[in-house]
Every structure is written in C-alpha cells, then in structure tokens.
Scaffold this active site. Structure first.
Site, PDB file in Angstrom:
ATOM      1  N   SER A 145       0.874  -1.184   0.000  1.00  0.00           N
ATOM      2  CA  SER A 145       0.000   0.000   0.000  1.00  0.00           C
ATOM      3  C   SER A 145       0.903   1.224   0.000  1.00  0.00           C
ATOM      4  CB  SER A 145      -0.860  -0.007   1.268  1.00  0.00           C
ATOM      5  OG  SER A 145      -1.500   1.236   1.463  1.00  0.00           O
ATOM      6  N   TYR A 158      -2.006  -0.776  10.450  1.00  0.00           N
ATOM      7  CA  TYR A 158      -2.078  -1.097   9.018  1.00  0.00           C
ATOM      8  C   TYR A 158      -0.789  -0.655   8.323  1.00  0.00           C
ATOM      9  CZ  TYR A 158      -3.927  -1.179   4.221  1.00  0.00           C
ATOM     10  OH  TYR A 158      -4.123  -1.437   2.887  1.00  0.00           O
TER      11      TYR A 158
HETATM   12  P1  NAD Z   1     -11.471  -6.018  -0.551  1.00  0.00           P
HETATM   13  O1  NAD Z   1     -11.951  -6.016   0.849  1.00  0.00           O
HETATM   14  O2  NAD Z   1     -12.393  -5.697  -1.673  1.00  0.00           O
HETATM   15  O3  NAD Z   1     -10.745  -7.420  -0.877  1.00  0.00           O
HETATM   16  C1  NAD Z   1      -9.947  -8.098   0.052  1.00  0.00           C
HETATM   17  C2  NAD Z   1     -10.269  -9.570  -0.010  1.00  0.00           C
HETATM   18  O4  NAD Z   1      -9.421 -10.253   0.919  1.00  0.00           O
HETATM   19  C3  NAD Z   1     -11.715  -9.898   0.384  1.00  0.00           C
HETATM   20  O5  NAD Z   1     -12.323 -10.683  -0.611  1.00  0.00           O
HETATM   21  C4  NAD Z   1     -11.568 -10.656   1.696  1.00  0.00           C
HETATM   22  O6  NAD Z   1     -12.558 -11.653   1.904  1.00  0.00           O
HETATM   23  C5  NAD Z   1     -10.190 -11.264   1.540  1.00  0.00           C
HETATM   24  N1  NAD Z   1      -9.607 -11.635   2.824  1.00  0.00           N
HETATM   25  C6  NAD Z   1      -9.643 -10.951   3.989  1.00  0.00           C
HETATM   26  N2  NAD Z   1      -9.049 -11.647   4.958  1.00  0.00           N
HETATM   27  C7  NAD Z   1      -8.625 -12.809   4.405  1.00  0.00           C
HETATM   28  C8  NAD Z   1      -7.948 -13.949   4.893  1.00  0.00           C
HETATM   29  N3  NAD Z   1      -7.584 -14.045   6.176  1.00  0.00           N
HETATM   30  N4  NAD Z   1      -7.663 -14.951   4.037  1.00  0.00           N
HETATM   31  C9  NAD Z   1      -8.021 -14.881   2.743  1.00  0.00           C
HETATM   32  N5  NAD Z   1      -8.681 -13.834   2.219  1.00  0.00           N
HETATM   33  C10 NAD Z   1      -8.974 -12.802   3.034  1.00  0.00           C
HETATM   34  O7  NAD Z   1     -10.259  -4.972  -0.568  1.00  0.00           O
HETATM   35  P2  NAD Z   1      -9.256  -4.500  -1.701  1.00  0.00           P
HETATM   36  O8  NAD Z   1      -9.281  -3.027  -1.649  1.00  0.00           O
HETATM   37  O9  NAD Z   1      -9.449  -5.198  -2.991  1.00  0.00           O
HETATM   38  O10 NAD Z   1      -7.892  -4.954  -1.004  1.00  0.00           O
HETATM   39  C11 NAD Z   1      -6.976  -5.838  -1.584  1.00  0.00           C
HETATM   40  C12 NAD Z   1      -5.602  -5.499  -1.049  1.00  0.00           C
HETATM   41  O11 NAD Z   1      -5.263  -4.163  -1.426  1.00  0.00           O
HETATM   42  C13 NAD Z   1      -5.471  -5.551   0.481  1.00  0.00           C
HETATM   43  O12 NAD Z   1      -4.232  -6.139   0.818  1.00  0.00           O
HETATM   44  C14 NAD Z   1      -5.483  -4.078   0.871  1.00  0.00           C
HETATM   45  O13 NAD Z   1      -4.811  -3.850   2.082  1.00  0.00           O
HETATM   46  C15 NAD Z   1      -4.766  -3.461  -0.312  1.00  0.00           C
HETATM   47  N6  NAD Z   1      -4.980  -2.035  -0.517  1.00  0.00           N
HETATM   48  C16 NAD Z   1      -6.231  -1.548  -0.791  1.00  0.00           C
HETATM   49  C17 NAD Z   1      -6.395  -0.182  -0.990  1.00  0.00           C
HETATM   50  C18 NAD Z   1      -7.749   0.421  -1.290  1.00  0.00           C
HETATM   51  O14 NAD Z   1      -7.864   1.667  -1.298  1.00  0.00           O
HETATM   52  N7  NAD Z   1      -8.773  -0.351  -1.592  1.00  0.00           N
HETATM   53  C19 NAD Z   1      -5.294   0.676  -0.926  1.00  0.00           C
HETATM   54  C20 NAD Z   1      -4.043   0.141  -0.646  1.00  0.00           C
HETATM   55  C21 NAD Z   1      -3.897  -1.228  -0.455  1.00  0.00           C
END
Ligand code: NAD
Length: 254
Positions: A145, A158
C-alpha cells in the site's frame, strides 16, 4: 500487454473474491492463465470463478484463510495438484479495519491486522517459494500500500503491516533472485472498491478529500492495480525484482 501474455500459466490470486484481487484474477484469465481464485469468502470467490468462466477463461475456487499455516500449505498443494505447477502468485488478501491514532489502538486489532496482512503474506510466500524452487522459478507480487511507503495517520497498525510486506518482499527478492524467482510489491493509493464506495456514501465529503491527496485528481480503480500486478508478473518485467511499485496517482510524489 498482448492477449496471451499468461497463456498456459498457473496463477494463484488471494483475496480474489472482491476488489483488486477479483480484477486481477479476471485479467490473468483474460490473458490465458489458469487461475486459482482463493479467499475466505466462498460466495464471492465462486462469483469470480463464474465471471471468468463466462468470459471463456479457466479458474477454480480454493477456499483458504491466509493467516492459517495448514490452510496456506493445502492451498499451494491444491493449485499444484490441479495445474501441475505455480508460475505466478499475487498475494493480495488484506484487511484494513483501523481508524484510530496509535495510543488509542487495541491489541485485538493489532493481532488481527498483523495475522492477515503480515503473517498471511509470509505464509503464502513461504509455501509458494518452496514450490517455485522445485520447478525452477516463478514470480510473486505482494499487495502492500502507499501505507507501506509513508505513514498513514489513524492507521498505524495497518501502515506497520504494509511496511512489513515491503520489507519481506525486498528480502525474499534478494534471497531467491538467483533461483529464478522475482518478487515485487504493488503499493496502491486509495482505490474505489465496494468498501470505499460505502464509506463515501456514509460521508460524502470524503470523496473530495481523497481526490485532493492524489495529484491525478481522483481515486484509483481496482483494474489499475491489477494492470500493475500483471506487468510485474510478466516477462516484460524480467529485470524487476525487490521493487515496491507505487500505483497511487502521485500520492507519494508530494
Ligand atoms: P477487498 O476487501 O475488496 O478485498 C480483500 C479480499 O481479501 C476480500 O475478498 C476478503 O474476503 C479477503 N480476505 C480478507 N481476509 C482474508 C484472509 N484471512 N484470508 C483470505 N482472504 C482474506 O479490498 P481491496 O481493496 O481489494 O484490497 C486488496 C488489497 O489491497 C489488500 O491487501 C489491501 O490492504 C490493499 N490495498 C487496498 C487499498 C484500497 O484503497 N482499496 C489501498 C491500498 C492497499
């Protein structure tokens, strides 16, 4: 990237039931990969597989909680049993459940975030690398991130977890480069996901605030992160390893 960049490749995507992981799973499949869609969320994971099948691609859902050692080991074994090898892994599952400054955070939240975001990525890499060593190479991308590059007020745990992802990525890249395994991290800015849409609906002024911190003037899309992950996994990035690629609309440029 051409339409067949990942033809015949075996690809694992964690957190693929939603958001960035789903966009990446769909893109890998559209580029010819056989995709193992993994998540704790079976309903969402099966939906991703159905979307891939509808588009004419090949995918299987394998349920796993990335914070559980035995489940991650079984996940990698299941991918190899199904597809014969593991060429690319996108370790993307993660949680963001924290909205308080450090002195107000609690131990339970610390353990939950670290278990999924840090232990999860470590466990995935541990088992994926063991398989890639056996077969003579592979590529791994971890989702960090912008909070893995700079501080994130009200998200101290985080930010710590995502800095840890960057540290493990760099170290593993150095350890396994000569074995033909490239390992990189992608660092998204604020991305439009169902969770973010809900937060904006609850508090509409958030949208303007988020737009303001990205010099590009908008939130990012899940597809834009998927594009970066695919490039890092592809042969086009053959001399790129140990890198943390900010895909953040310029957020960390200022
Ligand atoms: P999201 O919540 O849409 O998707 C995350 C997925 O991870 C979900 O389907 C959830 O069920 C799954 N998950 C959670 N815990 C889990 C576990 N213990 N085992 C297996 N699966 C698990 O969120 P996203 O935004 O698509 O996030 C994906 C990645 O991107 C994450 O690592 C998040 O930290 C990172 N991220 C997101 C953003 C943002 O703005 N959306 C920004 C920076 C980083």
């Amino acid at each position: 990237m051409t339409g067949n960049t990942f033809a015949g490749k075996s690809v694992l995507v964690t957190g693929a039931a939603s958001g960035i992981g789903r966009a990446a799973a769909l893109s890998f499949a559209a580029q010819g990969a056989r995709v193992a869609v993994s998540d704790v969320d079976t309903t969402g994971g099966e939906q991703t597989v159905a979307m891939i099948a509808e588009a004419g691609g090949e995918a299987v859902f394998i349920q796993a909680d990335v914070s559980q050692s035995a489940q991650v080991q079984a996940l990698v074994e299941a991918v190899v049993a199904r597809f014969g090898r593991l060429d690319c892994a996108f370790n993307n599952a993660g949680i963001e459940i924290e909205h308080k400054p450090l002195a107000e955070s609690d131990e339970q939240t610390f353990d939950r975030i670290m278990n999924v975001n840090v232990k999860g990525v470590w466990l995935c890499m541990k088992h994926e690398i063991a398989q890639m060593l056996k077969q003579g190479g592979g590529t791994i991308v971890n989702t960090a991130s912008v909070a893995g590059l700079v501080g994130a007020p009200t998200q101290p745990i985080y930010a710590g977890s995502k800095h840890a992802v960057v540290g493990m990525t760099k170290t593993a890249a150095a350890e396994y480069g000569r074995a033909g395994i490239r390992i990189n991290a992608v660092c998204p800015g604020v991305i439009r996901t169902p969770m973010m849409d809900q937060a904006i609906q609850r508090e509409p002024r958030r949208q303007k605030m988020i737009e303001k911190i990205h010099p590009i003037g908008r939130l990012g899309e899940a597809q834009e992160i998927a594009n970066a992950a695919l490039w890092l996994c592809s042969d086009s990035a053959s001399f790129v390893t140990g890198h943390q690629l900010a895909v953040d609309g310029g957020l960390t440029a200022i």
